[in-house]
Scaffold this motif. Sequence first.
Motif, PDB file in Angstrom:
ATOM      1  N   UNK A   1       5.753  15.139  -0.324  1.00  0.00           N
ATOM      2  CA  UNK A   1       4.901  16.171   0.256  1.00  0.00           C
ATOM      3  C   UNK A   1       3.776  16.645  -0.626  1.00  0.00           C
ATOM      4  N   UNK A   2       3.478  15.938  -1.702  1.00  0.00           N
ATOM      5  CA  UNK A   2       2.366  16.352  -2.552  1.00  0.00           C
ATOM      6  C   UNK A   2       1.034  16.138  -1.844  1.00  0.00           C
ATOM      7  N   UNK A   3       0.063  16.974  -2.185  1.00  0.00           N
ATOM      8  CA  UNK A   3      -1.274  16.784  -1.646  1.00  0.00           C
ATOM      9  C   UNK A   3      -1.897  15.515  -2.184  1.00  0.00           C
TER      10      UNK A   3
ATOM     11  N   UNK B   1       0.878  -1.159   0.000  1.00  0.00           N
ATOM     12  CA  UNK B   1       0.000   0.000   0.000  1.00  0.00           C
ATOM     13  C   UNK B   1       0.921   1.215   0.000  1.00  0.00           C
ATOM     14  N   UNK B   2       1.011   1.953  -1.088  1.00  0.00           N
ATOM     15  CA  UNK B   2       2.061   2.968  -1.210  1.00  0.00           C
ATOM     16  C   UNK B   2       1.956   4.102  -0.205  1.00  0.00           C
ATOM     17  N   UNK B   3       0.733   4.482   0.173  1.00  0.00           N
ATOM     18  CA  UNK B   3       0.599   5.588   1.126  1.00  0.00           C
ATOM     19  C   UNK B   3       0.940   5.138   2.539  1.00  0.00           C
TER      20      UNK B   3
ATOM     21  N   UNK C   1       2.864   6.598  -6.594  1.00  0.00           N
ATOM     22  CA  UNK C   1       2.101   7.137  -5.459  1.00  0.00           C
ATOM     23  C   UNK C   1       2.993   7.348  -4.242  1.00  0.00           C
ATOM     24  N   UNK C   2       3.837   6.375  -3.964  1.00  0.00           N
ATOM     25  CA  UNK C   2       4.766   6.470  -2.835  1.00  0.00           C
ATOM     26  C   UNK C   2       5.705   7.657  -3.010  1.00  0.00           C
ATOM     27  N   UNK C   3       6.252   7.823  -4.200  1.00  0.00           N
ATOM     28  CA  UNK C   3       7.211   8.890  -4.501  1.00  0.00           C
ATOM     29  C   UNK C   3       6.580  10.262  -4.313  1.00  0.00           C
TER      30      UNK C   3
END
Length: 361
Positions: A150-152, A86-88, A143-145
Motif C-alpha cells: 500500500x505504499x504510494x 513488471x513488479x507493479x 517494488x512489488x513488496x
Amino acid sequence: MQRFGTLSFGHYGPLGGGRELTAGDSLHQAIDLAQGMDELGANGIFFRVHHFARQQASPMPLLAAIAAKTQRIEMGTGVIDMRYENPLYLAEEAAAVDLISDGRLALGVSRGSPETVVRGYEKFGYTAADPRGADLAREHFDQFWRAIGGEGIAERDPNSPFGGGPAGSGGGLQRIEPQSPGLRDRIWWGAGSRDTAEWAGRMGLNLMSSTLVTEADGRPFDILQAEQIDRFRTAWAEAGHPGTPRVSVSRSVFPITTAEDELYFGHSQEGDGIGYIDGFRSTFGKTYAASPDVLVEQLQQDAAVMNADTLMLTIPSQLGVAFNLHIVEEFATHVAPALGWKPNAQGPVEGYSLNETGSAL
C-alpha cells in the motif's frame, strides 16, 4: 505437518505413441485437478513458472480460473521468476486474484531457476549487472513488496478529470489498485541456500524450499534443508516480525498401492544426489516411493519434512488428472494423517480471519 498440497511442473508436449498434451490440455487439467483436490480436502495447489519452455509461463489467468471454481484450497506458484516481471503489474494481478479467491493466494517468488535460454529476461525488456540476474530480481521484488503493502508509488495528476485514487502510506503519492489486505502475509520466497533463507526471514517473508539446496558438504539433504529452515526462523525472530512464518518443503512422494504405481515408480531413486545447478554444487533430495506404511516411517525420519508446516508433493502432471488425484488421495488417506495432517474441510487456511459471509480475508 499441518498442510499438504501439490507442486506441478506443468510440462506439455509429445507423450509418445502419437499422443500429445497441448498447452490448452495442460491448463484445463490443472483446473480439473484443483477442483478434485479441493473436494479431497488437500490444502494447496502450486505451479512452477518457466519462460521459453513448455510449462506454465503466465500463472495468473490459471490461478484466477482455479479461484473461481474452488472453495477452500490455496493456489499459488513455486516460483515466479522476478527477473521477468513488471513488479507493479504483478502487484495488481496478485491483488486481483487474491480478492477473487477470498484470500487464498499463496504466491512464491524468487530469482528463479535456470531457464532454457540465455538471459531471457532481457527479451522482456530488463537488464541486470549480475550475470545471474540476482540484482534485478531483488530490485523488482522490492517494488512489488512496497506496492502490495500500500505504499504510494506515483504522483497524482492534479489536472486529471478522473480524480485521484487513495493516497498510499508514507506520503501523498497514489498507491496501486486494487489492494488486497493481508496479501503480504501470503508471499513466499523460494530459497535455495542458507544465506537466502536468512534474508527471507529478515524481510518477513514465508519460506519455500525445494527438492534441492545449492550446497553440498557431505551431509544428507534433509539435514541441510532443516538447517536452512532453522536459520530462516532465527532470522525472522531476530528481526522482530510478529506471528509465525510458514515454511514449505517439496518432495517427490509416491504411495505404491497398485500395479500401475509399481510400474511407474517402483524403481525410483532411493538416495540423495549431488550435481551442479546454476554453477553451484548442490544436493538433490531423493524420491520416496513405497507402500504407505513404509512412506510414513521414511517421512517421519526426514528432518526437514518434520520441521516444516507444509509439504508439497511434486506430481507427474503429464499422467493426467485421474492418476494424480489417485496419488493425492492415497497420500491423504494413508500417509498424511500419520504426519499430523487433518483435511482442509472446515474452511479457509488456519490463521485467516473471516468476514460476515465466511470468506477468508
